[in-house]
Design an enzyme around this catalytic site. Structure first.
Site, PDB file in Angstrom:
ATOM      1  N   HIS A  77       0.731  -1.216  -0.126  1.00  0.00           N
ATOM      2  CA  HIS A  77      -0.065   0.068   0.031  1.00  0.00           C
ATOM      3  C   HIS A  77       0.840   1.207  -0.019  1.00  0.00           C
ATOM      4  O   HIS A  77       1.493   1.500   0.981  1.00  0.00           O
ATOM      5  CB  HIS A  77      -0.822   0.139   1.055  1.00  0.00           C
ATOM      6  N   GLU A 137       1.577  -0.558  -5.349  1.00  0.00           N
ATOM      7  CA  GLU A 137       0.396   0.384  -5.667  1.00  0.00           C
ATOM      8  C   GLU A 137       0.775   1.788  -5.888  1.00  0.00           C
ATOM      9  O   GLU A 137       1.790   2.199  -5.366  1.00  0.00           O
ATOM     10  CB  GLU A 137      -0.349   0.604  -4.383  1.00  0.00           C
ATOM     11  N   ASP A 195      -0.974   5.416  -6.504  1.00  0.00           N
ATOM     12  CA  ASP A 195      -2.187   6.489  -6.631  1.00  0.00           C
ATOM     13  C   ASP A 195      -1.513   7.623  -7.820  1.00  0.00           C
ATOM     14  O   ASP A 195      -0.503   7.996  -7.785  1.00  0.00           O
ATOM     15  CB  ASP A 195      -2.320   7.172  -5.547  1.00  0.00           C
ATOM     16  N   HIS A 252      -1.027  10.395  -3.433  1.00  0.00           N
ATOM     17  CA  HIS A 252      -2.141  10.026  -2.603  1.00  0.00           C
ATOM     18  C   HIS A 252      -3.480  11.135  -2.602  1.00  0.00           C
ATOM     19  O   HIS A 252      -4.597  10.763  -3.011  1.00  0.00           O
ATOM     20  CB  HIS A 252      -2.123   9.374  -1.311  1.00  0.00           C
ATOM     21  N   GLU A 298      -4.006   3.248  -8.990  1.00  0.00           N
ATOM     22  CA  GLU A 298      -5.432   3.917  -8.669  1.00  0.00           C
ATOM     23  C   GLU A 298      -5.454   5.189  -9.252  1.00  0.00           C
ATOM     24  O   GLU A 298      -4.735   6.257  -9.318  1.00  0.00           O
ATOM     25  CB  GLU A 298      -5.745   4.198  -7.154  1.00  0.00           C
TER      26      GLU A 298
HETATM   27 CA    CA Z   1      -4.743   4.060  -3.132  1.00  0.00          CA
END
Ligand code: CA
Length: 357
Positions: free
Chosen positions: A43, A70, A72, A85, A176
């Protein structure tokens, strides 16, 4: 893959952690059609140990054995995809000191108001609580170092490609899109920017070990129906109170009917852990929802966020108990964690217990 399946079998044979009180968990009605072991998603990187979304945190997560890293993604003023993020910069950088006059009326410094060159000049640090100015996670990397910078998505994909080659271990990516509707309202569409970057780096379908996640169903439907991507899509699920402006009803999305609708365009869901485990009731028993079972019944993968050793939810004595609940008892298909090393260690440790001395 062979080894991962062995891990899963061993996991499933073990009793639940003794530290936990008795469970009344629902058993999944039907498993998804992939019979693979749960994936470990780092994460924002190994963000328990290095500031989130730094190249350093990504390299550490890769070395720790995370299956997916991950990213963002938000855009700069000059339409560059950066790994960040929040839409704004002040909680993890020195932007307020560097550019004191460039906050908007709401007191926030938005990344989309800055060029990539300006953003590259900022110092990135461990996340601070804007109300107190203190670190959100006090035991983590000290916030006063001068070491870290924000980077682009392209740079991060280059890092991962390089590490995959030099280590021979194929870590995937789990991207994301942050607030695409907001970006579009600001005059910048992040979807073509992202898809161009992914295509250029060779991420085109599930065989390339890639997921795209988003809270906004319209974005995922557009990726599926208009862009016609083959990349598996994950519908993130939040709480309605988190985003009152978003035209989506997350309460309805969590019902069997809502999940069936999600399964029309997405491969899985990413709920937050409080939508699966809701603490303890008055008698001290775990309060567990049917979300995992219902999502599996709809054919959806379930990748909950976020498992942290230093932010344990009510009802769990330690991180292992939390992991066993999600991986063994609930049978989720993957977990977002700030501590990829501990998840890897637990699963490997379980293998060790099962083998003769
Ligand atoms: Ca995220």
């Amino acid at each position: 893959m062979q080894r991962r399946l062995v891990i899963l079998r061993v996991l499933l044979l073990l009793p639940l952690a003794t530290a936990m009180t008795p469970m009344t968990a629902a058993t999944p009605d039907a498993a998804p059609d992939t019979a693979s072991a749960p994936i470990i998603i780092a994460h924002r990187g190994a963000s328990a140990y290095l500031p989130e979304h730094t190249l350093e945190a990504k390299a550490m997560a890769h070395a720790m054995g995370a299956d997916f890293l991950e990213q963002d993604v938000v855009l700069t003023r000059d339409a560059q995809a950066i790994v960040l993020h929040d839409l704004y910069l002040e909680d993890i950088t020195n932007v307020a000191r560097r550019y004191p006059d460039r906050a908007r009326a709401d007191g926030r410094w938005y990344a989309i108001d800055f060029s990539l060159a300006e953003i590259r000049g900022l110092r990135l640090h461990e996340r601070l609580d804007p109300a107190t100015g203190q670190p959100v996670f006090p035991e983590r990397f000290p916030p006063d170092s001068d070491l870290f910078r924000i980077h682009t998505l392209e740079e991060e994909l280059n890092l991962i490609r390089g590490l995959n080659r030099s280590t021979g271990r194929a870590a995937g990516i789990y991207v994301e899109l942050k607030h695409p509707a907001w970006h579009i309202a600001e005059g910048q569409d992040p979807i073509p920017v992202l898809m161009r970057e992914l295509d250029r780096a060779g991420y085109r379908g599930p065989e390339d070990r890639v997921y795209i996640q988003c809270f906004e169903p319209d974005t995922l439907k557009r990726l599926r129906d208009e862009i016609r991507t083959r990349i598996p899509l994950i519908q993130l699920i939040g709480e309605n109170a988190w985003s009152p402006d978003l035209p989506v009803d997350f309460d309805r999305m969590r019902t069997p009917e809502g999940l069936a609708a999600v399964a029309e365009y997405a491969r899985g869901i990413g709920p937050w852990i409080g939508q699966i485990h809701q603490g303890l009731d008055e008698a001290g028993a775990h309060r567990i929802t049917r979300l995992v079972a219902d999502a599996h019944a709809a054919g959806l993968l379930v990748h909950p966020y976020t498992l942290r050793r230093d932010a344990l939810p009510e009802g769990f004595a330690d991180f292992d108990a939390l992991l066993r609940f999600f991986l063994v008892d609930q049978g989720v298909d993957g977990v977002f964690t700030d501590h990829p090393d501990l998840v890897v260690r637990l699963t490997r440790g379980l293998i060790g217990q099962d083998q003769p001395e």
